[in-house]
Design an enzyme around this catalytic site. Sequence first.
Site, PDB file in Angstrom:
ATOM      1  N   ASP A 178      23.941  23.839  43.275  1.00  0.00           N
ATOM      2  CA  ASP A 178      24.276  25.112  43.905  1.00  0.00           C
ATOM      3  C   ASP A 178      25.565  24.997  44.715  1.00  0.00           C
ATOM      4  O   ASP A 178      25.597  24.332  45.753  1.00  0.00           O
ATOM      5  CB  ASP A 178      23.123  25.562  44.808  1.00  0.00           C
ATOM      6  CG  ASP A 178      23.308  26.978  45.328  1.00  0.00           C
ATOM      7  OD1 ASP A 178      24.268  27.649  44.907  1.00  0.00           O
ATOM      8  OD2 ASP A 178      22.491  27.417  46.154  1.00  0.00           O
ATOM      9  N   ASP A 218      29.563  31.149  41.860  1.00  0.00           N
ATOM     10  CA  ASP A 218      28.379  30.515  42.440  1.00  0.00           C
ATOM     11  C   ASP A 218      27.478  29.964  41.345  1.00  0.00           C
ATOM     12  O   ASP A 218      26.898  30.720  40.566  1.00  0.00           O
ATOM     13  CB  ASP A 218      27.600  31.518  43.291  1.00  0.00           C
ATOM     14  CG  ASP A 218      26.328  30.901  43.859  1.00  0.00           C
ATOM     15  OD1 ASP A 218      26.341  29.695  44.171  1.00  0.00           O
ATOM     16  OD2 ASP A 218      25.328  31.622  43.978  1.00  0.00           O
TER      17      ASP A 218
END
Length: 606
Positions: free
Chosen positions: A70, A266
């Site tokens: 992430d 992201d």
Amino acid sequence: MPMIIPLHLSTPNLSAHRRSFNDDFNRRHLQNSDLPNARMRLYDDLLTNGYYTTRLYIGSPPQEFALIVDTGSTVTYVPCSNCEQCGKHQDPRFQPELSNTYQALKCNPGCNCDDDGKQCTYERRYAEQSSSSGVLAEDVISFGNESQLAPQRAVFGCENMETGDLYSQRADGIIGLGRGRLSIVDQLVEKSVISDSFSLCYGGMDVGGGAMVLGGISPPSDMVFTHSDPYRSPYYNIELKGLRVAGKPLKINPKVFDGRHGTVLDSGTTYAYLPEEAFIALKDSIMKEISVLRQIHGPDPNYNDICFSGAGRVVSELSKIFPTVDMVFGNGQSLTLSPENYLFRHTKVSGAYCFGIFQNGKDPTTLLGGIIVRNTLVTYDRENDKIGFWKTNCSELWKGLQVPGAPAPAPNTVHMNNSSNRSQNVPPVQPPNGLPTKHIPGEVRIAIITFDMLIVVNDTSTKPNLTEVADVIAHELEVDNLQVQMLNATPKGNEYQVKWALYPAASTEYISNSTAMSILLRLKEHRLQFPERYGNYQLVKWKVEPQRKLSWWQQHLVAVAIGILVTVVIGLSSLGVWLVWRRRQQTLGTYEPVGGIVPEQELQPL
């Protein structure tokens, strides 16, 4: 729907990411750095699981964890053994008492403290209403067999509470690659053990997997770069200025992509989300190009997905039906998105696909999740404030990233207990108990490996596509698809007992001992990562068949046969020539000279 983790972070200390060197020096430093890097494999599938994971090892001896990759999170965290509210995940919880190098982070002015004022704490909340909180600690973190980077001490979060999707997900936790002093990247850069850069490469549709590199790499010459301003937002943003569909520019004001946080990349978000104006323009333009397809309802009635049927199941053929989409950057360069970068499979209708790009509500931020960069090497060159994109086959790229020579010491993984839904990959461990390595002696060449597998399907109404399962097995075992073949399958309710055979690659005559051992280790310890729709599996039995040692006659049978055949042909030819010669001689011997005397023949009566 797969899990989506939109961004919600506090602003980090960005000054640590700035350097006073000029751009040319930085570029040389990135390409020619003598610093090692951590090359790590990615697992899972973006749209099946909602994320990609990598393997991280914490403690001494190491305890193994599957962590979601992430770039929007700045803390790496795993469930702690004393967690009061943590879900059941892929691996056992971290047990600090079993690590000789574990050290709690004592309360200090630079952190938030617990109620007793003794330990540093952390808390992260996400927009989809999930959260993670716990204490901060420091321990040795290892990066696996393939990493050049030696194990390093780093700060991580030891969870004592999870909520929402973080509680229910299969992955153990998150590895935070965002900008912030607790980020694993920032900590390694601060120690001067890697360059200030990292790269991600997500596998394509139906394939999954991929590669991650913590540290610098030499970018390909045709990699497309765009500026990433660390002061623009706390996230990794890019300068997106326009979109093209099938080569035609969309009439969108470039300022649309600059609202709020701008355009954010992201890896922890599954899909892409555009401001309303950009989404409508993109959707309408794509639908004009695919008017021959029939629009259908999405797989989940709770979502108003835009889906189409009649496109076929072959991913490589989608580009003949769906148009390409170009993302145009501020410097004029562009990244071409193939259909797999904006579509996901309809889970209930074969040959149907749905848009993986959605309207971001009333939020003016453009959020680009992992679907956008499937089969794309993305380099986050933080030292030079830019992000690069390079289209490639990420599942194959991993093989090219293997490190020659001796890797960092392999961690001996500690397993406290077993989990029924566990399905692990490639941890560096010794052969497990029960694996008779004596059956694979050093001098034996292996001709075939057969194994019986019991597959338990989650959805009893769906019959598993065993051809796809074969491809998954080949991918997980890192062999060619043609090497794995199904011999037979026996269904029983939601269980399927399947017998598989693994043959040598086309370029070789046998399977090497090291390859066979690696394959058996993964099968024996259930390290194959199956898509969630296939449930889990159990290895029933396996068998290794060595190459037969041929006798001299068997090894040279063809040559002997050819020799015999040639000898017979030559012999028959010689015999034929001799017989013709002899016949001719006999015929010549019966001629009599003209006028010669011959015996009188008696006349026979009529």
